[in-house]
Design a protein around this motif. Structure first.
Motif, PDB file in Angstrom:
ATOM      1  N   SER A  67      -2.171 -11.258   3.225  1.00  0.00           N
ATOM      2  CA  SER A  67      -2.111 -11.003   4.668  1.00  0.00           C
ATOM      3  C   SER A  67      -1.540 -12.196   5.426  1.00  0.00           C
ATOM      4  O   SER A  67      -0.799 -12.030   6.400  1.00  0.00           O
ATOM      5  N   LEU A  68      -1.882 -13.403   4.993  1.00  0.00           N
ATOM      6  CA  LEU A  68      -1.387 -14.600   5.680  1.00  0.00           C
ATOM      7  C   LEU A  68       0.130 -14.672   5.629  1.00  0.00           C
ATOM      8  O   LEU A  68       0.781 -15.029   6.624  1.00  0.00           O
ATOM      9  N   LEU A  69       0.707 -14.315   4.491  1.00  0.00           N
ATOM     10  CA  LEU A  69       2.159 -14.344   4.362  1.00  0.00           C
ATOM     11  C   LEU A  69       2.806 -13.312   5.281  1.00  0.00           C
ATOM     12  O   LEU A  69       3.844 -13.582   5.901  1.00  0.00           O
ATOM     13  N   VAL A  70       2.197 -12.138   5.399  1.00  0.00           N
ATOM     14  CA  VAL A  70       2.726 -11.110   6.301  1.00  0.00           C
ATOM     15  C   VAL A  70       2.651 -11.583   7.750  1.00  0.00           C
ATOM     16  O   VAL A  70       3.572 -11.356   8.541  1.00  0.00           O
ATOM     17  N   ILE A  71       1.566 -12.263   8.114  1.00  0.00           N
ATOM     18  CA  ILE A  71       1.435 -12.811   9.470  1.00  0.00           C
ATOM     19  C   ILE A  71       2.558 -13.803   9.749  1.00  0.00           C
ATOM     20  O   ILE A  71       3.201 -13.769  10.809  1.00  0.00           O
ATOM     21  N   PHE A  72       2.829 -14.690   8.793  1.00  0.00           N
ATOM     22  CA  PHE A  72       3.903 -15.666   8.974  1.00  0.00           C
ATOM     23  C   PHE A  72       5.264 -14.978   9.076  1.00  0.00           C
ATOM     24  O   PHE A  72       6.118 -15.391   9.868  1.00  0.00           O
ATOM     25  N   LEU A  73       5.476 -13.936   8.270  1.00  0.00           N
ATOM     26  CA  LEU A  73       6.748 -13.221   8.317  1.00  0.00           C
ATOM     27  C   LEU A  73       6.970 -12.586   9.683  1.00  0.00           C
ATOM     28  O   LEU A  73       8.075 -12.628  10.233  1.00  0.00           O
ATOM     29  N   PHE A  74       5.917 -11.994  10.246  1.00  0.00           N
ATOM     30  CA  PHE A  74       6.047 -11.379  11.564  1.00  0.00           C
ATOM     31  C   PHE A  74       6.199 -12.436  12.654  1.00  0.00           C
ATOM     32  O   PHE A  74       6.946 -12.228  13.620  1.00  0.00           O
ATOM     33  N   TYR A  75       5.495 -13.558  12.516  1.00  0.00           N
ATOM     34  CA  TYR A  75       5.542 -14.574  13.566  1.00  0.00           C
ATOM     35  C   TYR A  75       6.884 -15.306  13.582  1.00  0.00           C
ATOM     36  O   TYR A  75       7.493 -15.489  14.639  1.00  0.00           O
ATOM     37  N   VAL A 104      -1.440  -8.787  15.495  1.00  0.00           N
ATOM     38  CA  VAL A 104      -1.719  -7.355  15.625  1.00  0.00           C
ATOM     39  C   VAL A 104      -0.799  -6.551  14.713  1.00  0.00           C
ATOM     40  O   VAL A 104      -1.244  -5.649  13.984  1.00  0.00           O
ATOM     41  N   ALA A 105       0.495  -6.868  14.746  1.00  0.00           N
ATOM     42  CA  ALA A 105       1.458  -6.129  13.930  1.00  0.00           C
ATOM     43  C   ALA A 105       1.177  -6.311  12.438  1.00  0.00           C
ATOM     44  O   ALA A 105       1.175  -5.340  11.672  1.00  0.00           O
ATOM     45  N   ALA A 106       0.920  -7.552  12.027  1.00  0.00           N
ATOM     46  CA  ALA A 106       0.697  -7.821  10.606  1.00  0.00           C
ATOM     47  C   ALA A 106      -0.576  -7.154  10.105  1.00  0.00           C
ATOM     48  O   ALA A 106      -0.572  -6.483   9.061  1.00  0.00           O
ATOM     49  N   LEU A 107      -1.676  -7.314  10.834  1.00  0.00           N
ATOM     50  CA  LEU A 107      -2.935  -6.701  10.402  1.00  0.00           C
ATOM     51  C   LEU A 107      -2.835  -5.182  10.428  1.00  0.00           C
ATOM     52  O   LEU A 107      -3.357  -4.499   9.541  1.00  0.00           O
ATOM     53  N   GLY A 108      -2.158  -4.640  11.446  1.00  0.00           N
ATOM     54  CA  GLY A 108      -1.996  -3.197  11.522  1.00  0.00           C
ATOM     55  C   GLY A 108      -1.194  -2.640  10.363  1.00  0.00           C
ATOM     56  O   GLY A 108      -1.574  -1.633   9.754  1.00  0.00           O
ATOM     57  N   ILE A 109      -0.091  -3.300  10.028  1.00  0.00           N
ATOM     58  CA  ILE A 109       0.770  -2.826   8.945  1.00  0.00           C
ATOM     59  C   ILE A 109       0.083  -2.968   7.586  1.00  0.00           C
ATOM     60  O   ILE A 109       0.137  -2.070   6.741  1.00  0.00           O
ATOM     61  N   VAL A 110      -0.578  -4.110   7.364  1.00  0.00           N
ATOM     62  CA  VAL A 110      -1.235  -4.343   6.076  1.00  0.00           C
ATOM     63  C   VAL A 110      -2.376  -3.355   5.859  1.00  0.00           C
ATOM     64  O   VAL A 110      -2.469  -2.693   4.815  1.00  0.00           O
ATOM     65  N   TYR A 111      -3.245  -3.232   6.845  1.00  0.00           N
ATOM     66  CA  TYR A 111      -4.433  -2.393   6.653  1.00  0.00           C
ATOM     67  C   TYR A 111      -4.142  -0.911   6.820  1.00  0.00           C
ATOM     68  O   TYR A 111      -4.965  -0.077   6.441  1.00  0.00           O
ATOM     69  N   ALA A 112      -2.978  -0.563   7.358  1.00  0.00           N
ATOM     70  CA  ALA A 112      -2.581   0.844   7.379  1.00  0.00           C
ATOM     71  C   ALA A 112      -2.403   1.372   5.960  1.00  0.00           C
ATOM     72  O   ALA A 112      -2.660   2.552   5.693  1.00  0.00           O
ATOM     73  N   ALA A 113      -1.975   0.506   5.045  1.00  0.00           N
ATOM     74  CA  ALA A 113      -1.814   0.925   3.650  1.00  0.00           C
ATOM     75  C   ALA A 113      -3.161   1.308   3.039  1.00  0.00           C
ATOM     76  O   ALA A 113      -3.290   2.339   2.365  1.00  0.00           O
ATOM     77  N   TYR A 114      -4.183   0.478   3.281  1.00  0.00           N
ATOM     78  CA  TYR A 114      -5.523   0.800   2.782  1.00  0.00           C
ATOM     79  C   TYR A 114      -6.100   2.017   3.511  1.00  0.00           C
ATOM     80  O   TYR A 114      -6.760   2.870   2.909  1.00  0.00           O
ATOM     81  N   MET A 115      -5.850   2.073   4.817  1.00  0.00           N
ATOM     82  CA  MET A 115      -6.369   3.172   5.617  1.00  0.00           C
ATOM     83  C   MET A 115      -5.770   4.503   5.171  1.00  0.00           C
ATOM     84  O   MET A 115      -6.471   5.522   5.091  1.00  0.00           O
ATOM     85  N   ALA A 116      -4.478   4.510   4.883  1.00  0.00           N
ATOM     86  CA  ALA A 116      -3.814   5.746   4.480  1.00  0.00           C
ATOM     87  C   ALA A 116      -4.393   6.280   3.173  1.00  0.00           C
ATOM     88  O   ALA A 116      -4.627   7.487   3.031  1.00  0.00           O
ATOM     89  N   GLU A 117      -4.620   5.396   2.221  1.00  0.00           N
ATOM     90  CA  GLU A 117      -5.194   5.822   0.938  1.00  0.00           C
ATOM     91  C   GLU A 117      -6.586   6.401   1.134  1.00  0.00           C
ATOM     92  O   GLU A 117      -6.955   7.421   0.533  1.00  0.00           O
ATOM     93  N   LEU A 118      -7.366   5.761   1.989  1.00  0.00           N
ATOM     94  CA  LEU A 118      -8.730   6.227   2.258  1.00  0.00           C
ATOM     95  C   LEU A 118      -8.728   7.584   2.957  1.00  0.00           C
ATOM     96  O   LEU A 118      -9.437   8.516   2.548  1.00  0.00           O
TER      97      LEU A 118
END
Length: 235
Positions: A67-75, A104-118
């Protein structure tokens, strides 16, 4: 305790506003993840075709990258990503991505993957008779999903949804590394100024513990409400 007081003698004000930013970040990120997760779950229900392939690629990427890497990529690269997407359409924007927006964008995109599976698993566990009954009664598809299927799926997915919320809440601390003045950043500043890191980091830890406990209490009430009218299984 004077260091935690409000006013000029303590850092209570800074910690309070940092806590508000953390809560706001968690709520916005969770709602974004829930929105994307539900949409992805619905379009990938069949388990085949191009939609399923795209979902598996998306899931593999964002559940495998920290998640940290995704945050840096978005920032650091969010502005370039937006410009690359909009330039073929003729839009030329000068965009600055704030740490909050990137979080917001990074956490939303990352956890959408887990949310979708659930959510997908919960929808597949709704009895097929519900769909057949809706078709027999000619219920519009929009009402079928909003009033029949998704409420039942929400009850089935509730434990997992709460787990995702708690994990996402803890991951908000990572956004402070991108410059967000959340409760972690404010605690670090206060600790550096007073040379009392134990006090401020303990206060930050208690904030997360209390928020998690309040979440579980609200969930118990919500589960009781969702369980109304549900008949226990006969064994």
């Amino acid at each position: 305790m004077e260091l935690l007081s409000f006013g000029d003698t303590g850092y209570g004000d800074e910690l309070f506003f940092g806590a508000l930013i953390t809560i706001k970040l968690a709520v916005y990120g969770y709602l974004l993840a829930l929105l994307f997760g539900v949409l992805i779950a619905i379009v990938s229900l069949k388990g085949r075709g191009i939609r399923w392939t795209l979902w598996r690629v998306y899931s593999s990427i964002f559940t495998g990258v920290p998640s940290l890497l995704v945050i840096f990529l978005f920032y650091f690269g969010g502005a370039e990503i937006v410009r690359a997407l909009l330039s073929p359409l003729g839009f030329k924007l000068r965009l600055d991505v704030t740490p909050f927006a990137a979080g917001v964008a990074a956490l939303g995109i990352v956890y959408a993957a887990y949310m979708a599976e659930l959510v997908r698993g919960a929808i597949l566990n709704v009895p097929k008779g519900q769909f057949e009954a809706a078709d027999a009664l000619s219920i519009p598809r929009r009402h079928l999903w909003l009033r029949v299927i998704l409420p039942q799926a929400a009850r089935l997915a509730m434990p997992g949804l709460i787990n995702i919320w708690i994990v996402l809440l803890k991951d908000t601390a990572l956004v402070s590394l991108a410059g967000l003045n959340d409760i972690i950043a404010q605690s670090k500043i206060a600790a550096g100024s007073t040379k009392e890191p134990f006090i401020f980091f303990t206060a930050a830890a208690l904030f997360f513990v209390v928020l998690s406990m309040l979440t579980l209490r609200v969930v118990r009430r919500l589960n009781q409400r969702l369980a109304r009218g549900v008949r226990p299984a006969i064994t």
